[in-house]
Design a protein around this motif. Structure first.
Motif, PDB file in Angstrom:
ATOM      1  N   HIS A 253      43.956  28.369  54.920  1.00 20.07           N
ATOM      2  CA  HIS A 253      44.576  29.668  55.166  1.00 20.07           C
ATOM      3  C   HIS A 253      46.100  29.564  55.265  1.00 20.07           C
ATOM      4  O   HIS A 253      46.811  30.493  54.865  1.00 20.07           O
ATOM      5  CB  HIS A 253      43.985  30.308  56.424  1.00 20.07           C
ATOM      6  CG  HIS A 253      42.611  30.855  56.224  1.00 20.07           C
ATOM      7  ND1 HIS A 253      42.356  32.031  55.548  1.00 20.07           N
ATOM      8  CD2 HIS A 253      41.384  30.361  56.574  1.00 20.07           C
ATOM      9  CE1 HIS A 253      41.059  32.267  55.510  1.00 20.07           C
ATOM     10  NE2 HIS A 253      40.452  31.269  56.120  1.00 20.07           N
ATOM     11  N   TRP A 256      47.275  29.601  51.711  1.00 18.62           N
ATOM     12  CA  TRP A 256      47.130  30.930  51.124  1.00 18.62           C
ATOM     13  C   TRP A 256      48.163  31.905  51.677  1.00 18.62           C
ATOM     14  O   TRP A 256      48.660  32.762  50.950  1.00 18.62           O
ATOM     15  CB  TRP A 256      45.705  31.447  51.362  1.00 18.62           C
ATOM     16  CG  TRP A 256      44.674  30.669  50.584  1.00 18.62           C
ATOM     17  CD1 TRP A 256      44.865  29.984  49.417  1.00 18.62           C
ATOM     18  CD2 TRP A 256      43.301  30.480  50.936  1.00 18.62           C
ATOM     19  NE1 TRP A 256      43.705  29.382  49.005  1.00 18.62           N
ATOM     20  CE2 TRP A 256      42.722  29.669  49.916  1.00 18.62           C
ATOM     21  CE3 TRP A 256      42.504  30.908  51.995  1.00 18.62           C
ATOM     22  CZ2 TRP A 256      41.370  29.290  49.936  1.00 18.62           C
ATOM     23  CZ3 TRP A 256      41.163  30.535  52.018  1.00 18.62           C
ATOM     24  CH2 TRP A 256      40.608  29.733  51.001  1.00 18.62           C
ATOM     25  N   TYR A 257      48.510  31.734  52.948  1.00 20.72           N
ATOM     26  CA  TYR A 257      49.544  32.586  53.544  1.00 20.72           C
ATOM     27  C   TYR A 257      50.895  32.311  52.891  1.00 20.72           C
ATOM     28  O   TYR A 257      51.653  33.240  52.576  1.00 20.72           O
ATOM     29  CB  TYR A 257      49.616  32.337  55.043  1.00 20.72           C
ATOM     30  CG  TYR A 257      50.648  33.200  55.749  1.00 20.72           C
ATOM     31  CD1 TYR A 257      50.395  34.544  56.021  1.00 20.72           C
ATOM     32  CD2 TYR A 257      51.874  32.661  56.120  1.00 20.72           C
ATOM     33  CE1 TYR A 257      51.330  35.332  56.649  1.00 20.72           C
ATOM     34  CE2 TYR A 257      52.828  33.451  56.766  1.00 20.72           C
ATOM     35  CZ  TYR A 257      52.542  34.781  57.029  1.00 20.72           C
ATOM     36  OH  TYR A 257      53.486  35.558  57.639  1.00 20.72           O
TER      37      TYR A 257
END
Length: 263
Positions: A253, A256-257
Motif C-alpha cells: 500500500h 501504491w500510495y
C-alpha cells in the motif's frame, strides 16, 4: 518535450494563411493543411485534445479536397487517436476504417499497419479480446513481412499486454521477451528497461519474485533521475504487486500510495 511542442506551435503560427501571401492556389491550400497538422500535433503534446482534434478535422477536410492522400491519412490517424483519448470508440473506429480503406485503395502500405493496429485497439477497448488478438497478430505478421522493426516491437508489446489482461502470463512473457530482444538489437536502452517492467509484471503472478524485483529496481534507478513520473508510477504499482505477493500488505500500500501521488 514541452519546450519543443511550444516551439513547433510557434512555428505553425507563422505559416501564412491564404490571405497573407500570394501563392498558387494548390500551394496555398497545401500550406494550410501542413499548418493544421502541425497545430494538431502541438496541441496534443500540450494535452489540449479538443483543439488538437479541431485542427485534425480541418486538415482532413482540406487534404481530401486536394486529394492529398498522405496528409489525409495522417489527419485521419490523428483523429482516431484523439477520439481514443476521449473514449469515443465508435468515432475512433470510423476514422480508422476510413483510413484503412483509403490506404488500401491508394496502395499506401506504410500506413495500413497503423490503421489495422488502431482497429485492434478499438476491439480491445470493447473487451473483444479475440478480435483484438487477431488484429494485433495480423499487424505483427505484416510488420515481419515488411521487415519493420518498430512495428514488430509494438506488435509484441500489444499482444503481450493483451495476454496479461486475460491473465495468460506465460504467453504475455513470451511476447515481452521478444520485444526486449528487438529493443536490444536496436540498442534502445530506455525501451529495454521499460519492457523490463512489463516482464516483471508477469513474472510476479508466475511466482518468479526475485527476478521481478531485480528488473523493477533497475527500472526505478533508470527512470528516477530522468523524472519520468508516468514510468515511475507504473514501476511503483508493480512494486506494490510484488510486495502483495510476498504477503507484505503494508509495504504494498505504501508503493501504491506513492504511485498515486506520481500521477
Amino acid at each position: 518535450m514541452l519546450a519543443m511542442s511550444l516551439s513547433c506551435w510557434e512555428d505553425a503560427q507563422h505559416i501564412p494563411h491564404n490571405d497573407q501571401v500570394q501563392l498558387p492556389g494548390r500551394d496555398h491550400e497545401a500550406a494550410d493543411v501542413f499548418r493544421e497538422l502541425a497545430l494538431c500535433d502541438s496541441f496534443e503534446v500540450l494535452n489540449a485534445y479538443d483543439s488538437a482534434l479541431e485542427h485534425a478535422e480541418r486538415a482532413a477536410g482540406r487534404a481530401e479536397d486536394l486529394r492529398d492522400t498522405g496528409s489525409w491519412l495522417r489527419a485521419l490517424g490523428r483523429m482516431g487517436s484523439l477520439e481514443h483519448r476521449f473514449g469515443r470508440v465508435d468515432a475512433e473506429e470510423a476514422h480508422y476504417l476510413s483510413g484503412l480503406e483509403i490506404a488500401r485503395s491508394s496502395g499506401d502500405s506504410g500506413t495500413i499497419g497503423h490503421f489495422m493496429n488502431g482497429l485492434a485497439d478499438v476491439h480491445a477497448a470493447r473487451g473483444m479480446f479475440g478480435l483484438a488478438l487477431e488484429g494485433y497478430s495480423t499487424v505483427l505478421r505484416y510488420a515481419e513481412h515488411q521487415h519493420d522493426t518498430a512495428w514488430q516491437r509494438l506488435g509484441h508489446s500489444n499482444i503481450g499486454v493483451l495476454y496479461r489482461v486475460i491473465h495468460d502470463h506465460e504467453d504475455a512473457l513470451k511476447h515481452f521477451e521478444r520485444q526486449y530482444q528487438l529493443d536490444s538489437a536496436v540498442r534502445d536502452t530506455g525501451d529495454m528497461i521499460g519492457v523490463g517492467v512489463d516482464i516483471a509484471s508477469v513474472l510476479i503472478p508466475l511466482g518468479r519474485l526475485a527476478s521481478a524485483a531485480e528488473l523493477l529496481d533497475t527500472a526505478f534507478s533508470w527512470f528516477e533521475p530522468r523524472g519520468d513520473r508516468w514510468r515511475l508510477a507504473l514501476i511503483l504499482i508493480a512494486k506494490g504487486q510484488l510486495e502483495k505477493a510476498k504477503g507484505m500488505d503494508r509495504a504494498a500500500h505504501e508503493h501504491w500510495y506513492r504511485a498515486m501521488n506520481m500521477s
